[in-house]
Design a protein around this motif. Structure first.
Motif, mmCIF file in Angstrom:
data_model
loop_
_atom_site.group_PDB
_atom_site.id
_atom_site.type_symbol
_atom_site.label_atom_id
_atom_site.label_comp_id
_atom_site.label_asym_id
_atom_site.label_seq_id
_atom_site.Cartn_x
_atom_site.Cartn_y
_atom_site.Cartn_z
ATOM 1 N N TRP A 28 0.673 -1.295 0.090
ATOM 2 C CA TRP A 28 0.178 0.045 0.162
ATOM 3 C C TRP A 28 0.828 1.197 -0.088
ATOM 4 O O TRP A 28 0.733 2.271 -0.738
ATOM 5 C CB TRP A 28 -0.925 -0.149 1.322
ATOM 6 N N GLU A 31 2.317 1.810 -3.283
ATOM 7 C CA GLU A 31 1.330 2.143 -4.316
ATOM 8 C C GLU A 31 1.078 3.799 -4.110
ATOM 9 O O GLU A 31 1.003 4.578 -4.988
ATOM 10 C CB GLU A 31 -0.051 1.654 -4.086
ATOM 11 N N ARG A 45 -2.190 1.343 -9.076
ATOM 12 C CA ARG A 45 -2.897 0.156 -8.584
ATOM 13 C C ARG A 45 -2.787 -1.052 -9.485
ATOM 14 O O ARG A 45 -2.631 -2.149 -9.240
ATOM 15 C CB ARG A 45 -4.367 0.485 -8.783
ATOM 16 N N ALA A 49 -2.013 -4.818 -8.048
ATOM 17 C CA ALA A 49 -3.204 -5.367 -8.135
ATOM 18 C C ALA A 49 -3.086 -7.232 -7.883
ATOM 19 O O ALA A 49 -3.828 -7.636 -7.659
ATOM 20 C CB ALA A 49 -4.051 -5.040 -9.424
#
Length: 69
Positions: A28, A31, A45, A49
């Motif tokens: 996270w 990202e 993303r 993903a």
């Protein structure tokens, strides 16, 4: 090789380098770092993903943070 695949590969390498830096806790954070570097939310993303890629980034982050401690 398609241009899109090349971009994904380059971004995956950037994400791995960020994870290995020890400055991020998990995928996270990676990202969010990609977003902060100007990548679109969809692109950032897309890199995280995939479950296997996300798990790999999480593990790399964990190991890098431990090395820094």
């Amino acid at each position: 090789m398609s241009s899109g695949h090349n971009v994904d590969s380059e971004l995956r390498e950037i994400a791995q380098a960020l994870a290995d830096s020890g400055s991020y806790e998990d995928s996270w954070d990676i990202e969010m770092a990609l977003l902060a570097r100007g990548h679109s939310p969809a692109v950032a993303r897309r890199v995280t993903a995939d479950d296997a890629v996300r798990a790999s980034l999480d593990e790399r982050c964990f190991n890098a943070v431990r090395r820094r401690a």
